[in-house]
Design an enzyme around this catalytic site. Structure first.
Site, PDB file in Angstrom:
ATOM      1  NE  ARG A   1       2.333   6.105  -2.529  1.00 26.02           N
ATOM      2  CZ  ARG A   1       1.860   7.213  -1.940  1.00 26.02           C
ATOM      3  NH1 ARG A   1       1.146   8.085  -2.630  1.00 26.02           N
ATOM      4  NH2 ARG A   1       2.124   7.448  -0.671  1.00 26.02           N
TER       5      ARG A   1
ATOM      6  CD  GLU B   1       5.854  10.107  -7.494  1.00 26.10           C
ATOM      7  OE1 GLU B   1       4.871   9.444  -7.852  1.00 26.10           O
ATOM      8  OE2 GLU B   1       5.894  10.761  -6.455  1.00 26.10           O
TER       9      GLU B   1
ATOM     10  CG  HIS C   1       3.342  12.630  -5.036  1.00 22.40           C
ATOM     11  ND1 HIS C   1       3.783  11.326  -5.018  1.00 22.40           N
ATOM     12  CD2 HIS C   1       2.385  12.704  -4.079  1.00 22.40           C
ATOM     13  CE1 HIS C   1       3.133  10.639  -4.093  1.00 22.40           C
ATOM     14  NE2 HIS C   1       2.276  11.458  -3.499  1.00 22.40           N
TER      15      HIS C   1
HETATM   16  N1  LIG Z   1      -1.240  11.966  -4.538  1.00 16.81           N
HETATM   17  C1  LIG Z   1      -1.021  12.127  -3.256  1.00 16.81           C
HETATM   18  O1  LIG Z   1      -0.343  13.052  -2.827  1.00 16.81           O
HETATM   19  C2  LIG Z   1      -1.653  11.193  -2.270  1.00 16.81           C
HETATM   20  C3  LIG Z   1      -2.030  11.723  -1.026  1.00 16.81           C
HETATM   21  C4  LIG Z   1      -2.612  10.880  -0.105  1.00 16.81           C
HETATM   22  C5  LIG Z   1      -2.817   9.534  -0.411  1.00 16.81           C
HETATM   23  N2  LIG Z   1      -2.435   9.070  -1.623  1.00 16.81           N
HETATM   24  C6  LIG Z   1      -2.671   7.636  -1.934  1.00 16.81           C
HETATM   25  O2  LIG Z   1      -4.056   7.387  -1.805  1.00 16.81           O
HETATM   26  C7  LIG Z   1      -4.243   6.119  -1.188  1.00 16.81           C
HETATM   27  C8  LIG Z   1      -5.616   6.031  -0.570  1.00 16.81           C
HETATM   28  O3  LIG Z   1      -5.683   6.788   0.625  1.00 16.81           O
HETATM   29  P1  LIG Z   1      -6.984   6.698   1.573  1.00 16.81           P
HETATM   30  O4  LIG Z   1      -6.685   7.483   2.778  1.00 16.81           O
HETATM   31  O5  LIG Z   1      -8.211   6.994   0.785  1.00 16.81           O
HETATM   32  O6  LIG Z   1      -6.968   5.135   1.916  1.00 16.81           O
HETATM   33  P2  LIG Z   1      -8.203   4.221   2.324  1.00 16.81           P
HETATM   34  O7  LIG Z   1      -7.611   2.987   2.886  1.00 16.81           O
HETATM   35  O8  LIG Z   1      -9.175   5.003   3.138  1.00 16.81           O
HETATM   36  O9  LIG Z   1      -8.926   3.901   0.923  1.00 16.81           O
HETATM   37  C9  LIG Z   1      -8.472   2.964   0.010  1.00 16.81           C
HETATM   38  C10 LIG Z   1      -9.679   2.174  -0.471  1.00 16.81           C
HETATM   39  O10 LIG Z   1      -9.276   1.333  -1.556  1.00 16.81           O
HETATM   40  C11 LIG Z   1      -9.969   0.112  -1.414  1.00 16.81           C
HETATM   41  N3  LIG Z   1      -9.278  -0.897  -2.226  1.00 16.81           N
HETATM   42  C12 LIG Z   1      -8.110  -1.527  -1.973  1.00 16.81           C
HETATM   43  N4  LIG Z   1      -7.808  -2.362  -2.986  1.00 16.81           N
HETATM   44  C13 LIG Z   1      -8.819  -2.266  -3.882  1.00 16.81           C
HETATM   45  C14 LIG Z   1      -9.087  -2.884  -5.133  1.00 16.81           C
HETATM   46  N5  LIG Z   1      -8.240  -3.776  -5.651  1.00 16.81           N
HETATM   47  N6  LIG Z   1     -10.210  -2.543  -5.787  1.00 16.81           N
HETATM   48  C15 LIG Z   1     -11.067  -1.625  -5.271  1.00 16.81           C
HETATM   49  N7  LIG Z   1     -10.871  -1.015  -4.083  1.00 16.81           N
HETATM   50  C16 LIG Z   1      -9.766  -1.330  -3.411  1.00 16.81           C
HETATM   51  C17 LIG Z   1      -9.950  -0.150   0.090  1.00 16.81           C
HETATM   52  O11 LIG Z   1     -10.900  -1.100   0.459  1.00 16.81           O
HETATM   53  C18 LIG Z   1     -10.261   1.245   0.610  1.00 16.81           C
HETATM   54  O12 LIG Z   1     -11.654   1.448   0.680  1.00 16.81           O
HETATM   55  C19 LIG Z   1      -3.067   6.038  -0.208  1.00 16.81           C
HETATM   56  O13 LIG Z   1      -2.753   4.710   0.124  1.00 16.81           O
HETATM   57  C20 LIG Z   1      -1.948   6.711  -0.962  1.00 16.81           C
HETATM   58  O14 LIG Z   1      -1.169   5.790  -1.674  1.00 16.81           O
HETATM   59  C21 LIG Z   1      -1.863   9.864  -2.549  1.00 16.81           C
HETATM   60  O1  LIG Z   2       0.378   8.994   0.863  1.00 17.99           O
HETATM   61  C1  LIG Z   2       0.431  10.187   1.115  1.00 17.99           C
HETATM   62  O2  LIG Z   2      -0.008  10.681   2.179  1.00 17.99           O
HETATM   63  C2  LIG Z   2       1.015  11.135   0.114  1.00 17.99           C
HETATM   64  O3  LIG Z   2       1.261  10.497  -1.098  1.00 17.99           O
HETATM   65  C3  LIG Z   2       2.258  11.757   0.606  1.00 17.99           C
HETATM   66  O4  LIG Z   2       3.098  10.797   1.125  1.00 17.99           O
END
Ligand SMILES: NC(=O)c1ccc[n+]([C@@H]2O[C@H](COP(=O)([O-])OP(=O)(O)OC[C@H]3O[C@@H](n4cnc5c(N)ncnc54)[C@H](O)[C@@H]3O)[C@@H](O)[C@H]2O)c1
Ligand SMILES: O=C(O)[C@H](O)CO
Length: 323
Positions: free
Chosen positions: A243, A272, A290
């Site tokens: 994010r 954004e 994104h």
């Molecule tokens: N660019 C995109 O289109 C897109 C798509 C999907 C997800 N995302 C973002 O990616 C994020 C992660 O998704 P995910 O499914 O891997 O989530 P997830 O919960 O599986 O992984 C997040 C990890 O970050 C760790 N974490 C949290 N705070 C931390 C810190 N301060 N220091 C170190 N580690 C920390 C958590 O313990 C966890 O292991 C989502 O929350 C979303 O915002 C972006």
């Molecule tokens: O968090 C996610 O899954 C992507 O950023 C789209 O919303």
């Protein structure tokens, strides 16, 4: 034949893929908002009053103030389309009697692919090279033309070794032979050798590529600040697919402009869809809109997961993906 759910009005706040819209129309008493822009304040307030379930997504800012405006909401579930739900105040939702679900897993591989795309584009100057060819000014190959950073065997630092962070690390290690380091509260079990760094600053100092994969929200806002960026090596690149708010964008611009880091690959932005002119002006910055989950298959998978949660809520079953 898909069963018609008699009870429950459902709002989907954006157009979805054809497959998801077809299922939603067949299964629910659904309204699908035609606009692609985020919901306005008035629309969000009305959604909580008029619908039993709202399929919300990125940009629909369901803040504590929105919930406070609707003391006795009809809405029982905000089924977020997407894994990241930092635009929803989940605590305030729960206090208002509204559950929140998301779509974990459906997004993992596609988002990791975009991280690798950005790592390669940034390290190998692909955006800059593409712009050079398009400009008509390319004077031809020579041995020292546009030299970038070779990824093979280099060190990748992962901030947030969750589902996506792990998928990025796997790709980087098994695909490119990269060494993996990460920060976490405790050691993680991985299918590749990975070293836990003592701190975020220590991790930043020792890697060639630093990739951000933590959730957004208050806890991680500006986690990547001037101190972390200053610790990075001058040849290193920052990649953010998480994010925008996780990175202090002003500090990132300053680090890039001063040449304190070599480049950045960004899929997400602090304000954004506003992307600062300073970022857009720099050749060493790769900017994507994104795109993490932007494939038909993945957006359908996400939509079906959201609809599974809608169905469970309306049928009084356990929600598959509560946050
Ligand atoms: N660019 C995109 O289109 C897109 C798509 C999907 C997800 N995302 C973002 O990616 C994020 C992660 O998704 P995910 O499914 O891997 O989530 P997830 O919960 O599986 O992984 C997040 C990890 O970050 C760790 N974490 C949290 N705070 C931390 C810190 N301060 N220091 C170190 N580690 C920390 C958590 O313990 C966890 O292991 C989502 O929350 C979303 O915002 C972006
Ligand atoms: O968090 C996610 O899954 C992507 O950023 C789209 O919303």
């Amino acid at each position: 034949m898909v069963a018609q759910h008699a009870a429950g009005r459902v709002l989907i706040t954006r157009p979805m893929t054809a497959a998801v819209e077809a299922r939603a129309r067949a299964a629910f008493n659904v309204e699908i908002r035609a606009r692609t822009a985020p919901m306005s304040r008035a629309e969000m307030v009305a959604s909580l009053q008029d619908f039993d379930v709202v399929v919300a997504t990125l940009g629909d800012a369901y803040s504590a103030e929105i919930f406070a405006e609707v003391p006795a909401p009809r809405c029982r579930l905000l089924a977020n389309f997407g894994v990241g739900y930092n635009h929803i105040n989940a605590e305030a939702a729960r206090a208002a009697g509204i559950e929140v679900t998301n779509t974990p897993g459906a997004v993992t591989d596609a988002t990791a692919d975009i991280a690798l795309t950005l790592m390669l584009m940034s390290a190998r100057r692909a955006g800059e090279g593409e712009r050079l060819v398009r400009s008509g000014n390319w004077a031809g190959w020579h041995p020292t033309q546009m030299l970038g950073l070779h990824l093979s065997g280099k060190r990748l630092g992962v901030i947030g070794l969750g589902r996506i962070g792990d998928a990025i690390a796997r790709r980087a290690h098994f695909g490119f032979g990269m060494e993996i380091a990460y920060v976490a509260r405790s050691d993680k079990e991985t299918t590749y050798p990975a070293q836990r760094a003592q701190s975020l600053v220590a991790l930043a100092a020792e890697v060639d590529i630093l990739v951000v994969a933590v959730p957004g929200g208050a806890e991680t806002r500006h986690l990547i600040n001037a101190q972390v960026l200053d610790a990075m090596q001058p040849h290193a690149h920052l990649v953010n697919i998480a994010r925008g708010e996780v990175v202090d964008e002003a500090a990132l611009i300053a680090a890039l402009q001063a040449g304190r880091i070599a480049g950045a690959g960004l899929d997400v932005y602090e304000f954004e869809p506003d992307v600062p002119e300073a970022l857009r002006a720099m050749e060493q910055v790769t900017l994507l809109p994104h795109l993490g989950t932007a494939t038909e298959d993945v957006r359908s998978h996400m939509g079906h997961m959201a609809l599974d949660n809608v169905a469970a809520c309306l049928e009084g079953r356990k929600l598959p993906n509560p946050v």
